[in-house]
Design an enzyme around this catalytic site. Structure first.
Site, PDB file in Angstrom:
ATOM      1  CB  CYS A  84      -1.397  -4.223  37.900  1.00 38.19           C
ATOM      2  SG  CYS A  84      -2.988  -3.782  37.996  1.00 38.19           S
ATOM      3  NE  ARG A 101     -11.491  -6.473  39.043  1.00 37.92           N
ATOM      4  CZ  ARG A 101     -11.300  -6.120  37.705  1.00 37.92           C
ATOM      5  NH1 ARG A 101     -11.945  -5.720  36.788  1.00 37.92           N
ATOM      6  NH2 ARG A 101     -10.042  -6.182  37.485  1.00 37.92           N
ATOM      7  CD  GLN A 120      -8.077  -9.295  35.802  1.00 33.45           C
ATOM      8  OE1 GLN A 120      -7.031  -9.262  36.755  1.00 33.45           O
ATOM      9  NE2 GLN A 120      -8.814  -8.487  35.355  1.00 33.45           N
ATOM     10  CG  ASP A 177      -3.457  -9.595  34.892  1.00 34.10           C
ATOM     11  OD1 ASP A 177      -3.342  -9.004  34.074  1.00 34.10           O
ATOM     12  OD2 ASP A 177      -3.531  -9.200  36.199  1.00 34.10           O
ATOM     13  CG  HIS A 187       1.193  -6.498  34.401  1.00 31.63           C
ATOM     14  ND1 HIS A 187       0.624  -7.463  35.319  1.00 31.63           N
ATOM     15  CD2 HIS A 187       0.100  -5.533  34.468  1.00 31.63           C
ATOM     16  CE1 HIS A 187      -0.494  -7.193  35.707  1.00 31.63           C
ATOM     17  NE2 HIS A 187      -0.731  -6.010  35.172  1.00 31.63           N
ATOM     18  CE  LYS A 202     -10.703   0.793  26.863  1.00 33.47           C
ATOM     19  NZ  LYS A 202     -11.475   0.260  27.629  1.00 33.47           N
ATOM     20  CG  HIS A 259      -3.387  -4.541  32.864  1.00 33.59           C
ATOM     21  ND1 HIS A 259      -3.195  -4.656  34.123  1.00 33.59           N
ATOM     22  CD2 HIS A 259      -4.446  -5.236  32.600  1.00 33.59           C
ATOM     23  CE1 HIS A 259      -4.393  -5.410  34.703  1.00 33.59           C
ATOM     24  NE2 HIS A 259      -5.227  -5.766  33.776  1.00 33.59           N
TER      25      HIS A 259
END
Length: 648
Positions: A340, A369, A387, A389, A391, A472, A518
């Site tokens: 992000c 991570r 990911q 991912d 945004h 979320k 996100h």
RNA sequence: GCCACCCUAGCUCAGCCGGUAGAGCAGCUCUCUCGUAAAGAGCAGGUCAGGAGUUCGAAUCUCCUGGGUGGCUCCA
């Protein structure tokens, strides 16, 4: 008989039943029918679960809970856990009891015992449990005062029980359940007697912290399961077996998809060519689908300076999930745990007009991570993963539309992998810990709800369960064994927009803060592929299969022709493998079957003569002889259709 | 990270109470040229996860380390 000696009971269909005063739930069941009585475990009286021995009052509304009722299983499991605790204390008097609830299809009981139980102990405990069940001991309920309870468990040296009682509210009504000489503090209800546990099995042992807190003592937990019949127990054990057979780690090895190397490091995946092919298919499709949905692809580095993570708040709130920084010249750089901040930097690299919005940045971003070694699990829980991912940055007035589009996109995307059974959860604002205004939260939450409503998608609300930075939607996909896997997450982030001072210039010339969402549909590609392996048992749909067609000449004399067919398939973009070994076809077929290759083309002299191929489908067998162009078209069409809403 | 268990050939596994490692499959070579789930023979392959200890002697017993499994915990 005096009417005072009679009470009236209401049944679920609102019919009345007259009973003698003092009658119990069990008496009622017996009065309705002997068969019902034999299969009843408990009752629901005015909405509350009660034992069969519960004495009814005039006007009670009662539902008898049969052993096949949805509530029944938990009761049975819970009773089984008491039986296990009794068996354990018979065999190991020094073991202290703690708690023993029912969880999904299982029960467990945590004991304080040193040394801890091992798998070898289970057999002995099972044998003792059999005896207790054979004795058909009654589960007897007793109500007791708090002080009496504390006294009782102090005498028994059951410190954990004493601690539990001391933590309960002063005015809490306490109840004990006793079977044989085993007494446990328990709310109940229980089955009437131990004999009702018709089938059970102890499954495994595990360590578990007292009250789930790692600063507390590690207890010894035993897991088991119980069912109203042997048949159902076997069904469950078969399910466990089947899950084992589908384990992605096992299939991953068998199909040569990936491995995790000790020297490389735990939680780090090495994708072999065949696994990488599947991943590449997923990635290609993902990229195409996102471009079609007006996402812009971006790409960001793997590391970023400490200041970035300070601004984003990761160093404050997520540092335990991040790897230690590396020093580069005078700065500390961190490997990214998320994408992000980078996407936001791309957004902030220019002044954005309301005309530019929505801006949707997408990236298959690989993040790292720190996960504690004990939680790592195959592809499902790793330290480095990619990911899917994106945004979405938009204005408030675009929210509804964007969310709706996103949801439609998500469901369609998951459907192309064969996942159409999806549970949706909305997490809402927690009362005490949140950033942004209540109005923002409300607007965002309503956008989530109304979009789901518009799509006629059912969802559950987890009240107050959102993280502090925004509401979320989480989604769980259901696999072919009816297991749920959380993959998709769609999260508002009021925190980062604020921290990075994201802005756009609105039509009135004012600078305003946009909404940032996100989202990841598959979550982690590694994990998703793990789920997909278990879902399909490695029998991938044609569009994903690492090898789509195995070309099998019957003998060496047909190799040349087989080579031609193989090249033809490759020309059409079909992933083909030519088997030129000098084994009999049956062996080549066997190899292709165990490799789970969806199509086999068998080529002998007949096929050469007629310019055909003999086609065999994986797990189906011979489907006949086809003209080459015809079967290629069929396969291409199957690839193009992916596997929308087809169950394996 | 914590608790329990596990780690033997590329894979799946055997190896009793300590006497110095074995099978099947895969691989390689040769023979066979075959019609819908395993052709035959031969060869090669292991510091028994790594290290230390006990012992005349350790795959086997003990300890440490690493990795894995099942849980716990954590999960922006």
């Amino acid at each position: 008989m005096d009417s005072n000696d009679r009470i009236e009971i209401y049944l679920p269909d609102n019919s009345k039943m007259e009973m003698e005063k003092g009658a119990t739930v069990g008496d009622l069941a017996l009065k309705i029918s002997k068969g019902l009585y034999n299969h009843s475990l408990a009752g629901r009286v005015n909405g509350e679960l009660k034992d069969l021995s519960y004495t009814l009052n005039n006007g009670d509304k009662v539902t008898i809970i049969k052993d096949d009722a949805p509530e029944a299983h938990d009761i049975l499991l819970h009773s089984a856990s008491h039986v296990m605790a009794q068996a354990v204390q018979d065999l190991y008097p020094e073991a202290k009891v703690t708690i023993g609830p029912a969880v999904e299809n299982k029960f467990y009981y945590d004991f304080d015992k040193d040394p801890a139980f091992t798998e070898d102990d289970l057999e002995k405990i099972e044998a003792r449990m059999e005896e207790i069940i054979e004795e058909d001991l009654e589960f007897e309920r007793k109500e007791i005062s708090r002080d009496e309870a504390i006294q009782l468990f102090k005498e028994k040296n059951e410190d954990y029980k004493v601690e539990i009682i001391q933590d309960l509210d002063q005015d809490e009504k306490l109840s004990l359940y006793q079977q044989g000489d085993f007494i446990d503090l328990c709310r109940g209800p229980h089955v009437p007697s131990t004999g009702k546990i018709k089938a059970f099995k102890l499954l495994n042992t595990a360590g578990a912290y007292w009250r789930g807190d790692s600063s507390n003592k590690m207890l010894s937990r035993i897991y088991g399961t119980a069912f109203p019949s042997k048949k159902e127990l076997n069904k469950y054990l078969n399910f466990l077996e089947e899950a084992k057979k589908r384990d992605h780690r096992k299939i991953g090895k068998e199909l040569d998809l990936f491995h995790i190397d000790q020297e490389v490091g735990p939680g780090l995946i090495l994708w072999h060519p065949k696994g990488a092919r599947i991943l590449q298919q997923i990635k290609d499709y993902w990229i195409k689908a996102h471009i079609d949905e007006d996402y812009e692809l971006v790409q960001s580095p793997h590391i970023g300076q400490s200041n970035l993570w300070k601004t984003s708040g990761h160093l404050d709130f997520y540092s335990e999930g991040m790897f230690n920084p590396m020093k580069i010249e005078d700065d500390a750089y961190y490997i990214k745990p998320m994408n992000c901040p980078f996407h936001i930097k791309i957004y902030n690299s220019d002044i954005r007009s309301y005309r530019d919005l929505p801006i949707k940045y997408a990236e298959l971003g690989t993040v790292y991570r720190y996960e504690k070694s004990g939680v790592l699990h195959g592809l499902m829980r790793v330290r480095g993963f990619t990911q899917d991912d994106a945004h979405i940055i938009c204005m408030p007035e675009q929210l509804d539309h964007e969310i709706q589009k996103l949801l439609e996109f998500t469901f369609d995307f998951l459907d192309s992998f064969g996942f159409s059974d999806i549970d949706v959860y909305i997490s809402t604002r927690s009362e005490d810990k949140y950033v942004g205004s209540k109005e923002m939260w409300e607007e965002a939450t309503n956008a989530l709800k109304s979009s789901l409503d518009d799509l006629k998608i059912e969802y559950q609300i987890d009240e107050g369960e959102a993280t502090f930075y925004g509401p979320k939607i989480d989604m769980k996909i259901r696999d072919s064994l009816n297991r749920d896997w959380q993959c998709t997450t769609i999260q508002f982030d009021f925190n980062l927009a604020e921290r990075f001072n994201m802005e756009y210039v609105d039509s009135d010339g004012e600078r305003k803060q946009p909404y940032m969402i996100h989202r990841a549909i598959l979550g982690s590609l590694e994990r998703f592929l793990g789920v997909l392996i278990e879902h399909t048992k490695g029998n991938f749909p044609v569009w994903l299969a690492p090898v789509q067609v195995a070309v099998l000449p019957i003998s060496d004399t047909q190799i040349e022709e087989a080579q031609k067919v193989h090249k033809e398939l490759q020309k059409h973009g079909i992933r083909s493998e030519l088997n030129t070994t000098s084994e009999p076809v049956s062996a080549k077929i066997r190899k292709a079957e165990t490799d789970k290759i969806p199509y086999m083309f068998i080529i002998g002299d007949r096929e050469i003569e007629n310019e055909t191929v003999s086609v065999r489908k994986h797990m189906k067998g011979d489907i006949g002889t086809f003209k080459r162009s015809e079967i290629i078209d069929t396969i291409l069409e199957e690839i193009a259709n992916k596997n929308r809403s087809t169950k394996n």
